[in-house]
Scaffold this motif. Structure first.
Motif, mmCIF file in Angstrom:
data_model
loop_
_atom_site.group_PDB
_atom_site.id
_atom_site.type_symbol
_atom_site.label_atom_id
_atom_site.label_comp_id
_atom_site.label_asym_id
_atom_site.label_seq_id
_atom_site.Cartn_x
_atom_site.Cartn_y
_atom_site.Cartn_z
ATOM 1 N N LEU A 289 0.832 -1.206 0.000
ATOM 2 C CA LEU A 289 0.000 0.000 0.000
ATOM 3 C C LEU A 289 0.865 1.253 0.000
ATOM 4 C CD1 LEU A 289 -2.788 -1.059 2.539
ATOM 5 C CD2 LEU A 289 -2.823 -1.168 0.030
ATOM 6 N N ILE A 290 1.944 1.232 0.768
ATOM 7 C CA ILE A 290 2.878 2.362 0.785
ATOM 8 C C ILE A 290 3.515 2.527 -0.595
ATOM 9 C CG2 ILE A 290 5.074 3.203 1.727
ATOM 10 C CD1 ILE A 290 4.218 1.841 4.405
ATOM 11 N N ILE B 8 2.313 1.681 -3.492
ATOM 12 C CA ILE B 8 1.311 2.203 -4.424
ATOM 13 C C ILE B 8 1.099 3.699 -4.188
ATOM 14 C CG2 ILE B 8 -1.146 2.094 -5.049
ATOM 15 C CD1 ILE B 8 -0.849 -1.017 -4.526
ATOM 16 N N ALA B 9 1.065 4.117 -2.936
ATOM 17 C CA ALA B 9 0.912 5.545 -2.616
ATOM 18 C C ALA B 9 2.097 6.355 -3.149
ATOM 19 C CB ALA B 9 0.765 5.742 -1.105
ATOM 20 N N VAL B 10 3.310 5.826 -2.997
ATOM 21 C CA VAL B 10 4.496 6.522 -3.512
ATOM 22 C C VAL B 10 4.452 6.568 -5.040
ATOM 23 C CG1 VAL B 10 7.020 6.449 -3.689
ATOM 24 C CG2 VAL B 10 5.906 6.016 -1.491
ATOM 25 N N ILE C 237 1.777 6.713 -6.915
ATOM 26 C CA ILE C 237 0.817 7.761 -7.265
ATOM 27 C C ILE C 237 1.452 9.137 -7.088
ATOM 28 C CG2 ILE C 237 -1.368 8.857 -6.575
ATOM 29 C CD1 ILE C 237 -2.353 5.945 -5.947
ATOM 30 N N ALA C 238 2.204 9.328 -5.998
ATOM 31 C CA ALA C 238 2.877 10.605 -5.765
ATOM 32 C C ALA C 238 3.878 10.907 -6.880
ATOM 33 C CB ALA C 238 3.568 10.603 -4.406
#
Length: 181
Positions: free
Chosen positions: A78-79, A81-83, A85-86
């Motif tokens: 999840l981390i 994937i968040a990075v 997206i960023a």
């Protein structure tokens, strides 16, 4: 369309190609080296290369850095994937070669370890990362090295005052200060 805008598109395209090209190379090298590590190192004794300073030693890391967080492996994808997206959001303003290199290294490293979390045993979202490069104090992999190199690249680039878009933030700040006097 003004001249500056027409120059920005090809530059941004080159920077994006660099970012995603570096990410792809890091991911490919990481996964190939992990394949060989599983094939030839798993279950074998450590292989010293530079005495006790460096070598190869197979380890399936269920956690994050230094094995921390082994009980919550589901959070690492999840981390990542968040990075991701960023990075996609930041890439829209990309105009700096140094930022493209740093973000490409980061993205490739994240995806290298994410692939392990998704496809390595014990299973989907719980997979252990394949580590095999023994540097005496810790064991890592190509993805980890790329992430570390990304951190150094991005910190040095920021300290040098280079903005994401390629402008010189120190120079820009000086101009803004001079115009307000």
């Amino acid at each position: 369309m003004n001249e500056r805008a027409s120059e920005a598109k090809p530059l941004r395209r080159r920077m994006l190609l660099m970012l995603f090209g570096i990410a792809a190379v890091v991911l490919l090298v990481d996964q190939i080296t992990k394949f060989f590590a599983v094939r030839f190192l798993e279950g074998q004794p450590p292989v010293p290369v530079i005495g006790t300073l460096a070598g190869f030693d197979f380890y399936r890391n269920p956690g994050a850095a230094l094995g921390m967080g082994a009980g919550i492996t589901w959070i690492f994808p999840l981390i990542a994937i968040a990075v991701f997206i960023a990075i996609i959001v930041l890439a829209r303003k990309l105009g700096s070669r140094a930022w493209a290199i740093g973000l490409g290294l980061l993205l490739g490293g994240l995806f290298g370890n994410l692939a392990d979390r998704l496809f390595q045993p014990p299973g989907f979202l719980r997979g252990a990362v394949v580590d095999f490069i023994d540097l005496s104090l810790f064991i890592c992999n190509v993805a980890d090295i790329a992430i570390s190199a990304a951190a150094v690249t991005l910190v040095v680039t920021s300290l040098r005052g280079i903005d994401l878009d390629g402008s010189d933030s120190k120079h820009s700040r000086t101009i803004r200060e001079d115009t307000h006097d």
